[in-house]
Design an enzyme around this catalytic site. Structure first.
Site, short mmCIF file in Angstrom:
data_model
loop_
_atom_site.label_atom_id
_atom_site.label_comp_id
_atom_site.label_asym_id
_atom_site.label_seq_id
_atom_site.Cartn_x
_atom_site.Cartn_y
_atom_site.Cartn_z
N ASP A 26 -23.95 20.33 26.07
CA ASP A 26 -22.87 20.25 27.09
C ASP A 26 -22.89 20.74 28.57
OD1 ASP A 26 -20.25 20.62 26.95
OD2 ASP A 26 -19.85 22.96 26.53
N ASP A 28 -20.21 21.62 30.45
CA ASP A 28 -18.88 23.11 31.06
C ASP A 28 -18.80 24.30 30.61
OD1 ASP A 28 -17.27 21.40 33.11
OD2 ASP A 28 -16.35 20.60 30.94
#
Length: 342
Positions: A26, A28
């Site tokens: 991922d 963010d």
């Protein structure tokens, strides 16, 4: 006692970057926050890559194109090609393309990432419900997305046009804190229309399928900061996961996690990819990791010993998840977490 801190209770004797062929990372809250690299991310990723691990960046944020994301990562010191980036825009575009004719018009409520992904699938992005769209797609459009865009989606959906959403993350981390994500915008349209979208992003299968199709990963490790997207997505895809504590998940949320939100491993940041992971073992009525032993009391989780804070957290998770079984742990872990500074 069958439930432990991880789906692999013996931990990992190898560095995770050696035990898995591909990291599905991922962005963010894991690699960067508010556009700036998170501490230790750049060096950790460089070391993992140099050791032979493939790095793929998997994001529910549909705003930016893979080219833009790759450019940003490269500027941060993480050399990245557009082909290394998989977005929820790509996943939802594939989902739409499987249900509408080639060349069909799709009403876009979002940013350039959605438009590029739709064109990649041979679909035509349009801006108005009056343009004859056969589908509506909604993705994160940034903090300045006009309210009129939600109204445009509502007009089309009310006419029976099928509605798709890139993802339903309610929040998104930024430099100043946690802000509303695409899921909050989806709720606006849901309230206005009473409709339900088809959703592509994490934790749902279309996103995992898109990721595997594009990376060819055989032994993937999902690396994320969110229990309800990254970790649940790994659970749904039946692959292992590493939760890092650099984003939205805190210790209390982790202790209360139901089975689908329980990571295989937990570590402070991306340096956890470069090391083995300690085992958690049964110790009398509790669980031990490193110098800590955690037990489930009648009203709260109890912690004894000393050592690395993360080992204490791992032991607490084992005790909490065992007590909860297939549910959510309701025991108070506040005092124990305070001892660990978490």
């Amino acid at each position: 006692m069958s439930q432990t801190v991880r789906t692999r209770p013996e931990g990992s004797g190898q560095a995770l970057s050696e035990a898995y062929d591909t990291a599905l990372l991922d962005l963010d809250g894991v690699v960067y926050a508010g556009g700036d690299a998170i501490a230790h991310a750049v060096d950790s990723l460089a070391t993992a890559r140099a050791g032979g691990m493939r790095l793929a960046y998997v994001t529910n944020n549909a705003l930016r194109t893979p080219d833009a994301v790759a450019g940003h990562l490269t500027e941060l010191g993480i050399p990245t090609e557009a082909s290394d980036v998989i977005t929820s825009a790509q996943a939802v575009a594939r989902l739409i393309s499987e249900q509408v004719p080639a060349g069909a018009r799709v009403l876009v409520i979002g940013g350039e990432g959605l438009r590029v992904a739709l064109r990649e699938r041979g679909l035509e992005p349009v801006d108005s419900a009056e343009d004859g769209p056969v589908a509506v797609v909604q993705g994160y459009g940034g903090p300045d997305l006009p309210w009129s865009r939600f109204a445009e989606a509502s007009y089309a959906i009310a006419r029976g046009v099928p509605w798709f959403a890139s993802n339903t993350d309610l929040t998104i981390p930024g430099a100043r804190g946690i802000g509303p994500g695409n899921g909050a915008a989806v709720e606006v349209v849901r309230i206005a229309t009473g409709a339900e979208p088809q959703v592509a992003g994490k934790p749902l299968p279309p996103m995992h399928r898109e990721t595997i199709l594009r990376t060819g990963a055989e032994r993937p490790l999902v690396v994320g900061d969110r229990l309800d997207t990254d970790i649940e997505g790994a659970f749904n895809g039946e692959v292992d996961s590493l939760l890092v504590l650099t984003g939205v998940t805190d210790g209390a949320q982790l202790l209360a996690a139901p089975p689908r939100h329980r990571p295989t491993y937990v570590d402070a940041d991306l340096r956890g990819m470069l090391t083995g992971q300690p085992e958690v073992v049964e110790a009398g009525d509790g669980f031990r990791c490193g110098g800590w032993t955690a037990t489930a009391g009648s009203e709260e989780l109890e912690l004894t010993g000393e050592g690395e804070a993360l080992d204490g957290l791992r032991a607490l998770c084992a005790a909490a998840w065992t007590a909860a079984g297939e549910g959510t742990c309701e025991l108070n872990g506040g005092k124990a977490l305070a001892r660990l500074g978490l």
